[in-house]
Scaffold this active site. Structure first.
Site, PDB file in Angstrom:
ATOM      1  N   LYS A 118       0.827  -1.215   0.000  1.00  0.00           N
ATOM      2  CA  LYS A 118       0.000   0.000   0.000  1.00  0.00           C
ATOM      3  C   LYS A 118       0.853   1.254   0.000  1.00  0.00           C
ATOM      4  CE  LYS A 118      -4.404  -1.543   1.848  1.00  0.00           C
ATOM      5  NZ  LYS A 118      -5.357  -1.467   2.966  1.00  0.00           N
ATOM      6  N   LYS A 200      -7.051 -12.192  -8.534  1.00  0.00           N
ATOM      7  CA  LYS A 200      -8.272 -12.247  -7.737  1.00  0.00           C
ATOM      8  C   LYS A 200      -9.301 -11.213  -8.229  1.00  0.00           C
ATOM      9  CE  LYS A 200      -9.467 -11.478  -2.924  1.00  0.00           C
ATOM     10  NZ  LYS A 200      -8.982 -11.203  -1.578  1.00  0.00           N
ATOM     11  N   LYS A 203     -12.603  -5.337  -6.407  1.00  0.00           N
ATOM     12  CA  LYS A 203     -13.427  -4.156  -6.618  1.00  0.00           C
ATOM     13  C   LYS A 203     -12.597  -2.974  -7.084  1.00  0.00           C
ATOM     14  CE  LYS A 203     -13.209  -3.689  -1.635  1.00  0.00           C
ATOM     15  NZ  LYS A 203     -13.961  -3.870  -0.403  1.00  0.00           N
TER      16      LYS A 203
END
Ligand code: TRP
Length: 337
Positions: A118, A200, A203
């Site tokens: 991140k 994967k 969203k």
């Protein structure tokens, strides 16, 4: 819910109210949770405090938190049996998190894969919340004397750290926290992107054709499945070498509850077109009633408000019990009542 009296194990899980809720979230998590609600005392938390480690639009965050909680119920989680609540409504999360910060090493947090990823992505905003994110997650879990945490692969390291912090605290102060174990679901698959089936379903995918939102229009869902990436071959087989086809079969098996073998039998000899059609049909049939319930619930503002209030109070009661114990152990003055 009276967790102690019923003597059932406690399950805690949290989902961030960021982005849309995908078919991957539904089949990988929420649908499986509906099978746990009778055998365990479950807490399903909307972890809005975690979400602000990345800048959010306030109105959108609020809406998404509400939608997520509503979706839990629409998907079949009974608000009488499970505690579904907003993390930010229970201040004990923040309070325990502070204390646990003082029992967590910089080195441990620096090693977290998610922090590294991140902060690489978010160079302009590497805030300390992002760094201590796993401590807040440990607080979430430890506050409720959680026995089991259903987690995907990406959260295993965080759970491991929560166990470590809990054990460290217990070693100094005695048995304060239950040390949680990962809960590995018996069924449920990892659903992959429809466009890049080795990744994967996410969203945050830039290409919306890669994921199905639970709130996508029925025709949009059908189209996304129709356009799903397969391969240049024609034969339906279930193998790592055919990730697109495998993913479609996984989705089908997950929804129908049929075994993989039986699904493979069903589709052998059929073309990809037919496979996609049948998968689309199954997905639509599964999601249509969920969408209808969601829309009804959304209209029923008072009902949701009352769940938010009642479940928030229960969570608050349980969390405060643990927090008070911890505060006493570390030496904070006792409250006069
Ligand atoms: N970090 C988790 C995720 O992004 C969300 C989360 C927060 C969580 N607190 C939790 C998951 C406690 C399980 C238990 O997926």
């Amino acid at each position: 819910m009276n967790a102690q009296a019923e003597n059932k194990k406690i399950i805690f899980s949290g989902v961030q109210p960021t982005g849309v809720i995908t078919l991957g979230n539904y089949l990988g998590a929420i649908k499986n949770w509906t099978k746990l609600q009778d055998d365990y005392n479950c807490l399903f938390c909307v972890v809005d405090m975690h979400s602000i480690t990345v800048r959010q639009d306030p109105a959108l965050l609020r809406k998404r938190a509400r939608d997520l909680l509503t979706m839990y119920i629409a998907a079949g989680l009974d608000p009488e049996k499970n505690i579904m609540y907003y993390q930010s409504h229970v201040s004990a999360h923040a309070e325990l998190s502070w204390i646990l910060n003082c029992f967590t090493y910089m080195g441990e947090l620096s090693r977290m894969t998610q922090f590294k990823e991140k902060s690489a992505k978010n160079g302009a905003n590497i805030n300390s919340g992002l760094f201590t994110y796993p401590v807040l997650m440990a607080a979430d879990i430890l506050l409720y004397q959680t026995d089991l945490v259903p987690v995907g692969h990406d959260q295993k390291q965080h759970l491991e750290l929560a166990r470590e912090i809990g054990t460290r605290f217990n070693n100094i102060y005695g048995d304060v926290f239950t040390i949680p174990e990962p809960y590995i679901a018996k069924v449920g698959a990892k659903i992959m992107s429809l466009q890049e089936p080795t990744k994967k379903m996410s969203k945050s995918d830039e290409n919306p054709n890669g994921y199905i939102s639970l709130l996508d229009d029925i025709n949009v869902i059908k189209n996304k499945i129709k356009r799903a990436v397969t391969d240049s071959d024609r034969e339906v087989t279930y193998s790592e070498h055919k990730p697109g086809v495998k993913n479609l079969i996984d989705i089908y098996a997950c929804i129908t509850g049929e075994s993989i073998e039986s699904c493979v039998d069903r589709f052998t000899g059929k073309g990809y077109g037919e496979l996609k059609l049948e998968v689309a049909e199954a997905v639509v049939e599964e999601l249509r009633p969920v969408q209808e319930r969601f829309k009804d619930l959304q209209k029923n503002k008072d009902y949701i408000d009352q769940i938010v209030k009642k479940n928030g109070e229960t969570a608050n009661y349980l969390a405060t019990k643990t927090l008070r114990k911890v505060q006493k152990k570390v030496g904070f003055p006792v409250r006069i009542r």
